[in-house]
Scaffold this active site. Structure first.
Site, short mmCIF file in Angstrom:
data_model
loop_
_atom_site.label_atom_id
_atom_site.label_comp_id
_atom_site.label_asym_id
_atom_site.label_seq_id
_atom_site.Cartn_x
_atom_site.Cartn_y
_atom_site.Cartn_z
N ASP A 129 -36.69 -17.53 -54.81
CA ASP A 129 -35.62 -16.56 -54.63
C ASP A 129 -36.22 -15.20 -54.97
O ASP A 129 -36.53 -14.92 -56.13
CB ASP A 129 -34.45 -16.86 -55.57
CG ASP A 129 -33.73 -18.15 -55.18
OD1 ASP A 129 -33.55 -18.39 -53.98
OD2 ASP A 129 -33.36 -18.91 -56.09
N ASP A 163 -24.02 -21.80 -48.58
CA ASP A 163 -23.72 -21.73 -50.02
C ASP A 163 -22.32 -22.29 -50.21
O ASP A 163 -21.34 -21.74 -49.70
CB ASP A 163 -23.82 -20.29 -50.53
CG ASP A 163 -25.25 -19.77 -50.49
OD1 ASP A 163 -26.18 -20.59 -50.60
OD2 ASP A 163 -25.45 -18.55 -50.34
#
Length: 252
Positions: A11, A130
């Site tokens: 990330d 998500d």
């Protein structure tokens, strides 16, 4: 039987690898190029690189960093973040990505999935979702903009729609489990694998080596992704693969 894949995830926020809990409270982990090289040496099956602030800041993914990462790894590289067009996809594929992951932009315009699949092939297009459980409606809800914004989309239905639009793979992150190290969201992946017939990468919640065994034993996901347990050296890729082999799970 296809071998299950173990995938570390970077990330990346402004050129640095970050990790948080439930998508917030990010801490700096290090340089993405160095970390990618370490995962190449450990024998990771693939690598996912997500520019986690590109969409929210309305900018493109950082191509120069992706080029540097791609130069260090020979495993398949999936890149996501800041992709709004087929041109953006092409830019990342030219920079060394093997697959591109679309999330928020695909929710806004599902035709982006179709356009990418038509130009580069469905195997290149990963739909990243998500997911967060909504207790009021008793369903998993899709979030966008790096987990900052809820939509009215049902995760299972969106997965079906995304595959119908041309996505060749799903990368589904449980926001409820992200960074908690409490194990993968088993009911979520059981529902998803029953709903679609493309490979699914499970993401969010891995805290110990047994969590990998559990997700492969109890669901039909094709790959399991983890970040912090690998970044901080709590687990290594060889440890995970050895444990899975002993448990009878086919790995590379």
């Amino acid at each position: 039987m296809l071998a299950k894949r173990i995938i570390p995830c970077l990330d990346v926020d402004h050129g640095r690898v970050k990790k948080g809990v439930n998508f917030v409270n990010l801490t700096d982990v290090g340089d993405p190029v160095e970390i990618a090289a370490a995962y190449e040496q450990q024998g990771a099956d693939e690598l996912v690189f997500l520019d986690i602030t590109a969409t929210n800041e309305k900018r493109r993914a950082i191509v120069d960093t992706i080029e540097q990462v791609a130069s260090q790894v020979f495993m398949p590289l999936t890149v996501g973040g800041g992709i709004h067009s087929v041109d953006d996809m092409q830019r990342l594929l030219k920079a060394g990505a093997d697959k591109v992951a679309v999330n928020s932009a695909a929710v806004q315009d599902p035709k982006l999935i179709t356009a990418g699949a038509e130009k580069f092939g469905a195997q290149c297009i990963v739909l990243a979702i998500d997911s967060k459980w909504d207790s009021a409606s008793q369903r998993y809800v899709v979030y966008v903009n790096g987990g900052r914004q809820a939509t009215d989309l049902d995760v299972i239905q969106w997965a079906k729609d995304g595959v119908a639009a041309g996505a060749g793979e799903l990368l589904v992150t449980s926001m409820d489990k992200d960074g908690t190290k409490s194990g993968f969201d088993i009911p979520l992946y059981q529902a998803l694998t029953a709903a679609v017939n493309v490979p699914i990468i499970a993401s969010g919640g891995c805290g110990k080596v047994a969590d990998f065994t559990t997700v492969f034993d109890q669901t039909d996901v094709d790959a399991a992704l983890a970040a912090s347990v690998f970044h901080f050296g709590e687990l290594t890729i060889p440890d995970v693969k050895q444990t899975l082999k002993k448990a009878g799970v086919t790995v590379r």
